[in-house]
Design an enzyme around this catalytic site. Structure first.
Site, PDB file in Angstrom:
ATOM      1  N   SER A   1       0.644  -1.095   0.009  1.00 14.57           N
ATOM      2  CA  SER A   1      -0.076  -0.041   0.041  1.00 14.57           C
ATOM      3  C   SER A   1       0.898   1.405   0.055  1.00 14.57           C
ATOM      4  CB  SER A   1      -1.039   0.059   1.313  1.00 14.57           C
ATOM      5  OG  SER A   1      -0.264  -0.195   2.392  1.00 14.57           O
TER       6      SER A   1
ATOM      7  N   HIS B   1      -2.314  -8.693   2.104  1.00 17.07           N
ATOM      8  CA  HIS B   1      -1.724  -7.463   2.488  1.00 17.07           C
ATOM      9  C   HIS B   1      -2.522  -7.220   3.736  1.00 17.07           C
ATOM     10  CE1 HIS B   1       0.292  -3.909   3.375  1.00 17.07           C
ATOM     11  NE2 HIS B   1      -0.260  -3.104   2.254  1.00 17.07           N
TER      12      HIS B   1
ATOM     13  N   HIS C   1       6.504 -13.062   8.525  1.00 16.24           N
ATOM     14  CA  HIS C   1       6.601 -11.717   7.945  1.00 16.24           C
ATOM     15  C   HIS C   1       7.554 -11.448   6.872  1.00 16.24           C
ATOM     16  CE1 HIS C   1       7.108  -7.521   7.926  1.00 16.24           C
ATOM     17  NE2 HIS C   1       5.813  -6.998   8.281  1.00 16.24           N
TER      18      HIS C   1
ATOM     19  N   ARG D   1       4.957  -4.793  17.096  1.00 18.54           N
ATOM     20  CA  ARG D   1       3.775  -4.340  17.375  1.00 18.54           C
ATOM     21  C   ARG D   1       2.862  -5.252  18.042  1.00 18.54           C
ATOM     22  NH1 ARG D   1       2.518  -3.360  10.817  1.00 18.54           N
ATOM     23  NH2 ARG D   1       3.773  -5.299  11.178  1.00 18.54           N
TER      24      ARG D   1
ATOM     25  N   ASP E   1      -0.995  -8.854  13.129  1.00 17.69           N
ATOM     26  CA  ASP E   1      -2.335  -9.403  12.778  1.00 17.69           C
ATOM     27  C   ASP E   1      -2.670 -10.612  13.831  1.00 17.69           C
ATOM     28  OD1 ASP E   1      -2.643  -7.566  10.566  1.00 17.69           O
ATOM     29  OD2 ASP E   1      -1.112  -9.034   9.499  1.00 17.69           O
TER      30      ASP E   1
END
Length: 483
Positions: free
Chosen positions: A269, A299, A345, A354, A402
């Site tokens: 993105s 994504h 990842h 994160r 995620d």
């Protein structure tokens, strides 16, 4: 990169004391701060081009060409650096650093989107006053024009929320200050100022746009709150979503949106925004393209896939949650040919910082610690890495962001899976749009990489092989004759 990280780590250490970050009182606006920092960057770029344009900074391997250009260092991105081992740094600051020094909303504890935006754009930590000043500026710009509300309200509720978000952002191009100024014939040194205005206008309007889509698709019976001039960006977003009274969710969204704001420029993105922006398309057009990249399953859809998978595990295991049951379900997923969502990842080779930050948030909230789905996420994160290592088909067996982000949203009542990527889209604007400002300030050119083809690669490899064998087996010939 080591030098840069070391420099910023020392800088952070100088500015953090036992009483917290020492800031000088400042009333300078975001634009005024940028006007101070841009000339030095412009001079640095000019010197690099003049003195070192032919310096070699890396190599290209076949795996880079065939593997989605992973690992290639071929893109300038000032806001953040992603290290495979230590994770993301925002202008040299780690996530824990940011949590210590970036101002929260009044009455809150988590850093705001505005403070992260300021850091990403200027490389400086804002004062609380600067952060609140920016909040007020964005709130004033936050209402949608009537033609955009008409457009969004006319769309079928069955249209995917991300498609609607991209369409709404593209439609805002109608009021682009950059496009209007370009058509008037402005000079290149002025490009960044108009780009900045468009970027701030877009960031300001994203919560109202995203909340309207949520209301239309999932809760058409609800009224929609107006932008509250006294709230920060995420405070308004939460309020317009209908969760304004849920302080726990609002604080979580502040953390979530700040952490997802930037992750280097090579992700699909951010890179799309950069690429389209390099054509001098305005920020609305550029970011709408980025949103359609974010909508792809590889994504931005990952956190909803994690939640769906964890809930399927929860349904199958039932109340008898043991490490052995979780391990069995992990192997069942892998043996069926599926991947374990939320693990691995493209760059990271250690647990995603994160993910760690979101898990720390969960540990401070008793209601999250008592949540069955959050407990399952935590236990899965303890077991999955060893299973994935034994499976042997992933370079990084550790959880990424995620693995937990969507599950917390679900616990707090935001249960519409398809909408989760829209929240991601509101967040990613912080990094992608700030770098459009810098691309125009530095005069970066149209992006145009060179391509090759399979037979050409094979031909080059054969030539290298022949040359290597020739060097290896050709005997050394002494130029002097034996007498």
């Amino acid at each position: 990169m080591i030098g840069r990280s070391s420099f910023f780590a020392k800088s952070v250490a100088r500015n953090i004391s036992t009483n917290g970050f020492r800031r000088l009182a400042s009333t300078k606006s975001l634009k005024e701060t940028l006007q101070e920092v841009i000339p030095a960057k412009q001079e640095q770029l000019k010197k690099l081009k003049a003195e070192h344009s032919q310096a070699v900074v890396g190599e290209v391997k076949v795996e880079n060409i065939l593997g989605g250009m992973r690992g290639l260092k071929a893109m300038l991105w000032e806001a953040s650096v992603l290290d495979p081992n230590e994770g993301i740094r925002f202008h040299g600051l780690t996530i824990p650093d940011c949590q210590k020094v970036l101002p929260p909303a009044p009455g809150g504890k988590e850093m705001t989107a505005e403070s992260m935006l300021w850091l990403l754009l200027t490389g400086k930590v804002p004062t609380p006053e600067q952060s609140r000043q920016l909040s007020a500026e964005l709130a004033v710009k936050g209402e949608l024009p009537h033609f955009v509300t008409q457009l969004i309200d006319s769309l079928p509720k069955t249209l995917h929320p991300m498609t609607q978000l991209g369409m709404g952002v593209a439609a805002l191009n109608h009021d682009s200050e950059f496009q209007a100024a370009y058509e008037r014939g402005i000079k290149k040194p002025e490009y960044w100022t108009y780009t900045l205005e468009d970027c701030l206008n877009l960031i300001a309007k994203l919560p109202a746009l995203a909340a309207r889509i949520y209301r239309n698709v999932y809760h058409p019976e609800r009224s929609l709150e107006s932008v509250d001039k006294n709230l920060d960006l995420v405070g308004n977003y939460s309020n317009m979503l209908g969760f304004g009274q849920n302080e726990h969710l609002t604080e979580y969204l502040r953390l979530y949106i700040a952490l997802h704001g930037d992750h280097e420029g090579g992700n699909a993105s951010a890179h799309t925004a950069h690429l389209v922006g390099s054509t001098l398309s305005d920020p609305y057009i550029s970011y709408s393209a980025a949103l359609f990249a974010l909508a792809g399953p590889l994504h931005g859809l990952a956190n909803q896939e994690v939640l769906r998978w964890q809930m399927a595990m929860q349904k199958e295991i039932g109340d008898n949650i043991t490490h052995e049951n979780i391990k069995d379900y992990l192997w069942k997923t892998l043996k069926s040919g599926q991947v374990v969502p939320g693990y691995g990842h493209g760059v990271l080779r250690n647990p995603d910082p994160r993910f760690i930050a979101l898990q720390e948030f969960c540990k401070t909230r008793p209601e999250l610690q008592a949540s069955p789905i959050i407990q399952l996420v935590q236990q899965t994160a303890e077991i999955a890495p060893d299973v994935l290592k034994e499976h042997g088909k992933t370079k990084n067996p550790y959880p990424n962001v995620d693995a937990t982000s969507g599950c917390v949203l679900y616990h707090y009542g935001l249960t519409e899976f398809k909408y989760y990527t829209v929240i991601f889209g509101v967040s990613r604007a912080l990094g992608a749009l700030t770098q459009l400002v810098w691309a125009r300030a530095l005069g970066l050119p149209l992006e145009r990489p060179k391509c090759t083809y399979l037979m050409k690669i094979v031909h080059v490899i054969r030539l290298i092989s022949v040359f290597t064998q020739h060097i290896r087996w050709t005997p050394f010939r002494n130029s002097s004759r034996t007498r």
